[in-house]
Design a protein around this motif. Sequence first.
Motif, PDB file in Angstrom:
ATOM      1  N   MET A   1      -7.141   4.597 -14.067  1.00 50.43           N
ATOM      2  CA  MET A   1      -6.364   3.225 -14.849  1.00 50.43           C
ATOM      3  C   MET A   1      -4.838   3.397 -15.018  1.00 50.43           C
ATOM      4  O   MET A   1      -4.233   2.436 -15.416  1.00 50.43           O
ATOM      5  N   LEU A   2      -4.234   4.716 -14.978  1.00 48.56           N
ATOM      6  CA  LEU A   2      -2.959   4.913 -14.832  1.00 48.56           C
ATOM      7  C   LEU A   2      -2.456   4.191 -13.836  1.00 48.56           C
ATOM      8  O   LEU A   2      -1.103   3.708 -14.012  1.00 48.56           O
ATOM      9  N   VAL A   3      -2.961   4.305 -12.712  1.00 48.30           N
ATOM     10  CA  VAL A   3      -2.340   3.354 -11.654  1.00 48.30           C
ATOM     11  C   VAL A   3      -2.383   1.965 -11.716  1.00 48.30           C
ATOM     12  O   VAL A   3      -1.609   1.116 -11.290  1.00 48.30           O
ATOM     13  N   VAL A   4      -3.426   1.406 -12.551  1.00 45.70           N
ATOM     14  CA  VAL A   4      -3.652   0.178 -12.778  1.00 45.70           C
ATOM     15  C   VAL A   4      -2.898  -0.502 -13.799  1.00 45.70           C
ATOM     16  O   VAL A   4      -2.168  -1.456 -13.885  1.00 45.70           O
ATOM     17  N   SER A   5      -3.174   0.189 -15.161  1.00 46.29           N
ATOM     18  CA  SER A   5      -2.892  -0.665 -16.346  1.00 46.29           C
ATOM     19  C   SER A   5      -1.178  -0.350 -16.563  1.00 46.29           C
ATOM     20  O   SER A   5      -0.327  -1.456 -16.815  1.00 46.29           O
ATOM     21  N   PRO A   6      -0.614   0.775 -16.662  1.00 42.82           N
ATOM     22  CA  PRO A   6       0.911   0.736 -16.914  1.00 42.82           C
ATOM     23  C   PRO A   6       1.735   0.595 -15.612  1.00 42.82           C
ATOM     24  O   PRO A   6       2.874   0.123 -15.536  1.00 42.82           O
TER      25      PRO A   6
ATOM     26  N   PHE B   1      -6.654  -5.076 -12.512  1.00 44.43           N
ATOM     27  CA  PHE B   1      -5.829  -5.881 -11.705  1.00 44.43           C
ATOM     28  C   PHE B   1      -6.692  -6.275 -10.654  1.00 44.43           C
ATOM     29  O   PHE B   1      -7.510  -5.294  -9.984  1.00 44.43           O
ATOM     30  N   GLY B   2      -6.591  -7.506 -10.241  1.00 44.65           N
ATOM     31  CA  GLY B   2      -7.706  -8.225  -9.432  1.00 44.65           C
ATOM     32  C   GLY B   2      -6.876  -8.719  -8.265  1.00 44.65           C
ATOM     33  O   GLY B   2      -6.431 -10.031  -8.138  1.00 44.65           O
ATOM     34  N   ILE B   3      -6.743  -8.138  -6.928  1.00 49.17           N
ATOM     35  CA  ILE B   3      -6.457  -8.782  -5.943  1.00 49.17           C
ATOM     36  C   ILE B   3      -7.385  -8.713  -4.706  1.00 49.17           C
ATOM     37  O   ILE B   3      -7.478  -9.855  -3.953  1.00 49.17           O
ATOM     38  N   THR B   4      -8.070  -7.653  -4.516  1.00 48.74           N
ATOM     39  CA  THR B   4      -9.049  -7.651  -3.303  1.00 48.74           C
ATOM     40  C   THR B   4     -10.344  -8.662  -3.118  1.00 48.74           C
ATOM     41  O   THR B   4     -10.873  -8.958  -4.133  1.00 48.74           O
ATOM     42  N   GLU B   5     -10.314  -9.223  -2.089  1.00 48.94           N
ATOM     43  CA  GLU B   5     -11.530 -10.592  -2.144  1.00 48.94           C
ATOM     44  C   GLU B   5     -12.435  -9.990  -0.975  1.00 48.94           C
ATOM     45  O   GLU B   5     -11.992  -9.286  -0.096  1.00 48.94           O
ATOM     46  N   PRO B   6     -13.460 -10.433  -0.934  1.00 46.48           N
ATOM     47  CA  PRO B   6     -14.503 -10.216   0.077  1.00 46.48           C
ATOM     48  C   PRO B   6     -14.257 -10.636   1.460  1.00 46.48           C
ATOM     49  O   PRO B   6     -14.194  -9.807   2.351  1.00 46.48           O
ATOM     50  N   ASP B   7     -13.359 -11.483   1.896  1.00 49.55           N
ATOM     51  CA  ASP B   7     -13.026 -12.068   3.177  1.00 49.55           C
ATOM     52  C   ASP B   7     -11.633 -11.678   3.461  1.00 49.55           C
ATOM     53  O   ASP B   7     -11.239 -12.076   4.444  1.00 49.55           O
TER      54      ASP B   7
ATOM     55  N   SER C   1     -11.244  -2.045 -10.361  1.00 49.43           N
ATOM     56  CA  SER C   1     -11.569  -0.971 -11.398  1.00 49.43           C
ATOM     57  C   SER C   1     -11.447  -1.272 -12.522  1.00 49.43           C
ATOM     58  O   SER C   1     -10.561  -2.102 -13.005  1.00 49.43           O
ATOM     59  N   GLY C   2     -12.528  -0.896 -13.542  1.00 49.17           N
ATOM     60  CA  GLY C   2     -12.041  -0.740 -15.018  1.00 49.17           C
ATOM     61  C   GLY C   2     -12.463  -2.105 -15.826  1.00 49.17           C
ATOM     62  O   GLY C   2     -11.735  -2.209 -16.781  1.00 49.17           O
ATOM     63  N   VAL C   3     -12.712  -3.130 -15.175  1.00 47.60           N
ATOM     64  CA  VAL C   3     -12.750  -4.596 -15.900  1.00 47.60           C
ATOM     65  C   VAL C   3     -13.398  -4.404 -17.196  1.00 47.60           C
ATOM     66  O   VAL C   3     -13.138  -5.134 -18.040  1.00 47.60           O
ATOM     67  N   ASP C   4     -14.566  -3.450 -17.173  1.00 50.59           N
ATOM     68  CA  ASP C   4     -15.429  -3.826 -18.402  1.00 50.59           C
ATOM     69  C   ASP C   4     -14.711  -2.918 -19.794  1.00 50.59           C
ATOM     70  O   ASP C   4     -15.095  -3.393 -20.960  1.00 50.59           O
ATOM     71  N   ILE C   5     -13.778  -2.010 -19.356  1.00 51.02           N
ATOM     72  CA  ILE C   5     -12.884  -1.379 -20.428  1.00 51.02           C
ATOM     73  C   ILE C   5     -11.511  -2.012 -20.933  1.00 51.02           C
ATOM     74  O   ILE C   5     -10.855  -1.629 -21.525  1.00 51.02           O
ATOM     75  N   ALA C   6     -11.192  -3.064 -20.025  1.00 51.88           N
ATOM     76  CA  ALA C   6      -9.989  -3.775 -20.053  1.00 51.88           C
ATOM     77  C   ALA C   6      -9.796  -4.810 -20.746  1.00 51.88           C
ATOM     78  O   ALA C   6     -10.951  -5.642 -20.768  1.00 51.88           O
ATOM     79  N   ASP C   7      -8.936  -5.034 -21.578  1.00 49.14           N
ATOM     80  CA  ASP C   7      -8.859  -6.237 -22.424  1.00 49.14           C
ATOM     81  C   ASP C   7      -8.429  -7.499 -21.748  1.00 49.14           C
ATOM     82  O   ASP C   7      -8.901  -8.654 -22.204  1.00 49.14           O
TER      83      ASP C   7
ATOM     84  N   PHE D   1       4.775  -7.910  -5.296  1.00 44.34           N
ATOM     85  CA  PHE D   1       4.760  -6.639  -4.538  1.00 44.34           C
ATOM     86  C   PHE D   1       5.750  -5.812  -5.642  1.00 44.34           C
ATOM     87  O   PHE D   1       5.879  -4.667  -5.450  1.00 44.34           O
ATOM     88  N   ALA D   2       5.801  -6.311  -6.517  1.00 47.68           N
ATOM     89  CA  ALA D   2       6.515  -5.450  -7.917  1.00 47.68           C
ATOM     90  C   ALA D   2       5.569  -4.772  -8.256  1.00 47.68           C
ATOM     91  O   ALA D   2       5.588  -3.922  -8.989  1.00 47.68           O
ATOM     92  N   GLY D   3       4.237  -4.986  -8.021  1.00 51.31           N
ATOM     93  CA  GLY D   3       3.182  -4.376  -8.475  1.00 51.31           C
ATOM     94  C   GLY D   3       2.447  -3.642  -7.499  1.00 51.31           C
ATOM     95  O   GLY D   3       2.187  -2.503  -7.843  1.00 51.31           O
ATOM     96  N   LEU D   4       2.427  -3.999  -6.142  1.00 47.09           N
ATOM     97  CA  LEU D   4       1.922  -3.272  -5.141  1.00 47.09           C
ATOM     98  C   LEU D   4       2.549  -1.917  -4.923  1.00 47.09           C
ATOM     99  O   LEU D   4       1.951  -1.112  -4.376  1.00 47.09           O
ATOM    100  N   ASN D   5       3.923  -2.108  -4.995  1.00 49.93           N
ATOM    101  CA  ASN D   5       4.690  -0.700  -4.438  1.00 49.93           C
ATOM    102  C   ASN D   5       4.313   0.158  -5.359  1.00 49.93           C
ATOM    103  O   ASN D   5       4.009   1.504  -5.116  1.00 49.93           O
ATOM    104  N   PRO D   6       4.564  -0.001  -6.678  1.00 49.97           N
ATOM    105  CA  PRO D   6       3.712   1.151  -7.675  1.00 49.97           C
ATOM    106  C   PRO D   6       2.696   1.688  -7.610  1.00 49.97           C
ATOM    107  O   PRO D   6       2.265   2.672  -7.686  1.00 49.97           O
ATOM    108  N   GLU D   7       1.657   0.665  -7.218  1.00 49.34           N
ATOM    109  CA  GLU D   7       0.408   1.177  -6.985  1.00 49.34           C
ATOM    110  C   GLU D   7       0.299   1.922  -5.660  1.00 49.34           C
ATOM    111  O   GLU D   7      -0.512   3.004  -6.004  1.00 49.34           O
ATOM    112  N   ARG D   8       0.909   1.707  -4.665  1.00 52.34           N
ATOM    113  CA  ARG D   8       0.978   2.668  -3.700  1.00 52.34           C
ATOM    114  C   ARG D   8       1.607   4.237  -4.037  1.00 52.34           C
ATOM    115  O   ARG D   8       1.046   5.087  -3.494  1.00 52.34           O
ATOM    116  N   ILE D   9       2.705   3.921  -4.610  1.00 52.59           N
ATOM    117  CA  ILE D   9       3.213   5.095  -5.125  1.00 52.59           C
ATOM    118  C   ILE D   9       2.213   6.151  -6.033  1.00 52.59           C
ATOM    119  O   ILE D   9       2.052   7.238  -5.767  1.00 52.59           O
ATOM    120  N   MET D  10       1.737   5.298  -6.922  1.00 55.13           N
ATOM    121  CA  MET D  10       0.729   5.977  -7.763  1.00 55.13           C
ATOM    122  C   MET D  10      -0.576   6.508  -7.255  1.00 55.13           C
ATOM    123  O   MET D  10      -1.148   7.683  -7.530  1.00 55.13           O
TER     124      MET D  10
END
Length: 376
Positions: A76-81, A113-119, A148-154, A226-235
Motif C-alpha cells: 500500500m506504500l505504492v498506492v496510498s502515499p 487506486f482504481g484504474i485497471t478494467e476488464p477490457d 489492491s486493498g479496497v477493503d482496508i482503504a477509507d 500520469f502524476a500518479g502513474l509515474n510514481p507507481e512505476r518507480i515504487m
Amino acid sequence: MPTIETDEHKDLRTAVATLGKRHGSGSDPAQLWSEAGKLGYLGVNLPEEYGGGGGGISELSIVLEELGAAGCPLLMLVVSPAICGTVIARFGTGTQKEEWLPGLSDGTRLMAFGITEPDAGSNSHRITTTARKDGTDWLLTGRKVFISGVDIADATLIVGRTEDARTGRLKPCLFIVPRDTPGFTRRPIDMELNAAEKQFELTLDDVRLPADALVGDEDAGLLQLFAGLNPERIMTAAFAIGMGRHALAKAVEYARDRTVWNAPIGAHQAVAHPLAAAHIDLELARLMMQKAAARYDEGDDTGAGEAANMAKYAAGEACVKAVDQAVHTLGGNGLTREYGLARLITAARVARIAPVSREMILNYVSHQTLGLPKSY
C-alpha cells in the motif's frame, strides 16, 4: 542528477532497514504500517504543512526498498502515499489536501487506486468507466479489476472519463470515492498470490458523488493521471528491488554456510557467479530507479516517464532472476516453508506484469524513445 546517495538518504535507508529487521518476514503488516507511520516514513514524500516529510519519491522509494529487503514490503506504500497522496498534493483542492494528506502521511488513513478494467487493462484511452454531470453532482458508472486493498482503504481514487464539451471526446478524470458510498461495491478476486493486501473487482452503479469529489482540473486529463502513474512505476521498481535483495541475501547466506565436499558451495563458480550477476542486475536497476525518482522530484514529468518505465522493466527482470537463482541455490530447501523463498516465485512475477506489462514498456521505449512506428 546525483548518482551517489546523500548522507540524509543513507541515514533514512539505515533507519528503515533497522525497522524492517525488527519486524522481518511474517510480521503483521498492520502493526508495521502503524509504526512506520508514527516514525514518519509513510509520508516522507508529502508536504510538511500536511504532516509529511517534505521529500519526494526518492525518499519514499528508499523506504519501500528497505522494507522489502527485510522481507516485509508494504504494497500500500505504492498506492496510498505514492499515487494518491502525490496526486492530491499536486492537484487537489485546499479542502482535499486538508482532509486527506495528514492521514495519508501518518498512515491513519488509506486510499486505494482504481484504474485497471476488464477490457482495457491500464490503457487510459480505453477506460469505459464514465462520469456524467447531474446538476452539481457526478454520477460514476463502470467496473474495475485487480484493485489492491479496497477493503482496508477509507476511499478509492477512481480513474474515470468525462466528455469534453468542446470536442465530445472522452478524457480521464480522477474521483475520490469513499468506501461505503451507495452503489460502490467490491468482490474479492481469488488469487494464487499469497499477499496481505487482497485484490478486488469493483462495480460502480450510478455512484453519486458531490462536485468536490473531482480531484484537480476537469480539463487536465492525462497530466494528472500520469502524476500518479509515474510514481507507481518507480515504487514498483523499489518493491521489486527490495524483494530481489531479500531473496539474494538468503541465497548468499546459504551458499556461504552450506558445505559439500569440505567446501562451502559458494566457493564454486557455478554457484557464485549467478549470484554475483543477480546482484549486479539489481544494482543497475536501482540506479535507473534513482534517476527516475530524481527526474520526477525535479518536476520533469516527461523525463520521469521514460526513466520510470525503464526502471520498472529493469527491476522486474532483475527481481525474477534473483528469486529464481536464490531458489536454485538452495535446491530442495528453496521450496520449503522454512526458508521462505518459494512464495517469492509467484510474487516476483507481479513485477513483470503490474502495473504495466514489460511488453507495454518495450512498446513505450520503442515508440517514445527510439521513434519507431507503432504496431497498433
